[in-house]
Design an enzyme around this catalytic site. Structure first.
Site, PDB file in Angstrom:
ATOM      1  CG  ASP A 123      -1.996  -1.039   1.190  1.00  0.00           C
ATOM      2  OD1 ASP A 123      -2.508  -1.306   0.091  1.00  0.00           O
ATOM      3  OD2 ASP A 123      -2.343  -1.579   2.251  1.00  0.00           O
ATOM      4  CG  ASP A 145      -6.751  -1.167  -1.452  1.00  0.00           C
ATOM      5  OD1 ASP A 145      -7.066  -2.358  -1.622  1.00  0.00           O
ATOM      6  OD2 ASP A 145      -5.795  -0.807  -0.729  1.00  0.00           O
TER       7      ASP A 145
END
Length: 171
Positions: A123, A145
């Site tokens: 991430d 995401d």
């Protein structure tokens, strides 16, 4: 344009492929070209930084799995969900629904590829605030995401504003 190219299935599969491809290309660039690990944090705005965070679980790092058996269980669950979404996408007639499901599938596939290749999901976007908003005060996410969130938002949009039923053709 052929019927297949205009079909909801083709649109959904294309969205899934593009979402996964863009996610993996971004992750490769951040890790191997830009070198985020050595440069972090990169501040883009008072509420947004670029960092490297390894997520061993699912959303908000729930159900972390650092070892093989746990990762395999997460991947199996993710695979079952993706299979169900693909089954749904194969049957829908709405191009918007197929697009939305394709984005979710592509994002899930991009994160699964991370889990397989790297053992965890990379991430990069760190959204944060000092406002007292509980667990939403800090959120780290990636392009996959974003695709998943956009797909869910499109599904919600379509549920609140369904398309008009097709006009019946005269017999």
């Amino acid at each position: 344009m052929t019927r297949l190219a205009a079909s909801p299935r083709a649109l959904g599969l294309t969205a899934a492929f593009v979402a996964a491809l863009v996610d993996q290309a971004h992750k490769y660039w951040m890790l191997h070209v830009f070198g985020i690990e050595a440069r972090q944090p990169v501040t883009l705005a008072p509420f947004l930084d670029i960092v490297l965070s390894w997520n061993y679980g699912v959303s908000y790092s729930l159900f972390p799995a650092h070892e093989g058996a746990g990762r395999a269980l997460l991947l199996a669950g993710q695979g079952a969900i993706v299979a169900g979404l693909l089954w749904w996408m194969w049957r829908v007639r709405s191009r918007l629904t197929a697009l939305a499901i394709g984005l979710v599938v592509g994002g899930a596939f991009g994160n699964a590829m991370d889990r397989i290749a790297r053992g965890a999901v990379a991430d990069f976007f760190y959204l944060h605030t000092t406002l007292p908003v509980g667990p939403l005060a800090n959120y780290v996410f990636n392009v996959a995401d974003v695709a998943i969130t956009a797909g869910v938002a499109l599904l919600l949009f379509e549920s609140f504003f369904p398309p008009a039923p097709p006009a019946e053709s005269p017999a």
